[in-house]
Motif scaffolding. Structure first.
Motif, short mmCIF file in Angstrom:
data_model
loop_
_atom_site.label_atom_id
_atom_site.label_comp_id
_atom_site.label_asym_id
_atom_site.label_seq_id
_atom_site.Cartn_x
_atom_site.Cartn_y
_atom_site.Cartn_z
N ASN A 92 -0.30 9.17 4.57
CA ASN A 92 -0.93 8.57 3.38
C ASN A 92 -0.25 9.05 2.11
OD1 ASN A 92 -2.74 7.02 4.81
ND2 ASN A 92 -4.39 8.51 4.66
N ARG A 123 3.41 4.25 5.10
CA ARG A 123 2.36 4.90 5.88
C ARG A 123 2.43 4.50 7.35
NH1 ARG A 123 -3.71 3.19 5.97
NH2 ARG A 123 -2.62 1.65 7.18
N GLU A 168 -4.99 15.32 -5.78
CA GLU A 168 -5.90 15.11 -4.65
C GLU A 168 -5.97 16.36 -3.76
OE1 GLU A 168 -7.94 12.45 -4.08
OE2 GLU A 168 -7.26 11.79 -6.05
N LYS A 184 0.51 -1.92 -2.94
CA LYS A 184 -0.07 -1.46 -1.68
C LYS A 184 0.64 -2.12 -0.49
CE LYS A 184 -4.45 -1.08 -2.05
NZ LYS A 184 -5.87 -1.43 -2.12
N PHE A 220 -0.23 12.63 -8.58
CA PHE A 220 -1.35 11.98 -7.88
C PHE A 220 -1.68 12.76 -6.60
CE2 PHE A 220 -3.44 9.04 -5.12
CZ PHE A 220 -4.04 8.07 -5.89
N ILE A 221 -0.67 13.05 -5.81
CA ILE A 221 -0.86 13.75 -4.54
C ILE A 221 -1.35 15.18 -4.77
CG2 ILE A 221 0.36 14.70 -2.53
CD1 ILE A 221 2.11 12.11 -2.68
N SER A 252 -5.65 3.54 -9.84
CA SER A 252 -6.32 2.64 -8.89
C SER A 252 -7.35 1.72 -9.53
CB SER A 252 -7.01 3.46 -7.80
OG SER A 252 -6.07 4.20 -7.08
N ARG A 273 -5.96 9.21 -9.64
CA ARG A 273 -6.45 8.13 -8.77
C ARG A 273 -7.26 7.12 -9.59
NH1 ARG A 273 -7.71 7.16 -3.42
NH2 ARG A 273 -7.10 9.24 -2.79
N VAL A 307 1.67 6.79 -0.70
CA VAL A 307 1.45 6.80 -2.15
C VAL A 307 2.80 6.86 -2.87
CG1 VAL A 307 0.58 8.23 -4.05
CG2 VAL A 307 -0.87 7.77 -2.07
N GLY A 334 3.58 9.93 -8.93
CA GLY A 334 3.19 9.93 -7.53
C GLY A 334 2.95 11.35 -7.02
N PHE A 383 2.90 1.21 -0.13
CA PHE A 383 2.01 2.13 0.58
C PHE A 383 1.93 1.84 2.08
CE2 PHE A 383 -2.18 3.23 2.25
CZ PHE A 383 -2.20 4.59 1.99
#
Length: 150
Positions: free
Chosen positions: A43, A30, A88, A22, A84-85, A10, A6, A47, A81, A26
């Motif tokens: 979400n 979303r 998190e 975005k 990233f997920i 980001s 992130r 991403v 991606g 995104f």
């Protein structure tokens, strides 16, 4: 140094196109999924949508520059991606005072290893098709030697 995917994607990389990814990736994904799945899942898919737009842009650049399509750019960005997920989900949001120096170093090392494993998918299409003569610099001879030795 980036402390997480992130942080890298980001705040440290591609800030110029951040809002574009975005808006084009995104938010549409979303917003499409929010009525059907929980917000967290929507979400996460958003991403992946942003990384998909980035992969399309990079594939287009490879196709435009070298007239080939390898899919390696798509692999690179989509795996990032997913990383990233997963990052998190596993590490979540930690408070600054809960992160020790050892934990920070271990997470940085893990991030470095992951990036070193997938970075070739990003750079190799350009290296395989690179024409040194198109760059008139004083380093052209050294670059040509390096590429010939690969």
């Amino acid at each position: 140094m980036a402390s997480s995917p992130r942080d890298f994607w980001s705040t440290r990389w591609q800030l110029f196109l951040n809002e574009t990814f975005k808006e084009l990736g995104f938010l549409p994904v979303r917003n499409l999924l929010i009525p059907f799945v929980p917000r967290k899942i929507a979400n996460m898919m958003g991403v992946l949508g942003a990384f998909a737009i980035s992969s399309l842009l990079h594939e287009y650049l490879i196709i435009g520059n070298y007239n080939i399509w390898t899919g390696e750019q798509t692999f690179f960005f989509m795996i990032h991606g997913v990383i990233f997920i997963l990052w998190e989900v596993i590490f979540g949001y930690e408070k600054k005072n809960e992160i020790t120096m050892v934990k920070r170093f271990l997470k940085w090392g893990l991030l470095l290893v992951i990036n070193l494993l997938v970075f070739p998918a990003f750079i190799e299409p350009s290296l395989r098709n690179y024409k040194v003569s198109s760059i008139p610099t004083f380093t052209t001879v050294y670059i040509q030697r390096f590429i010939n030795n690969l």
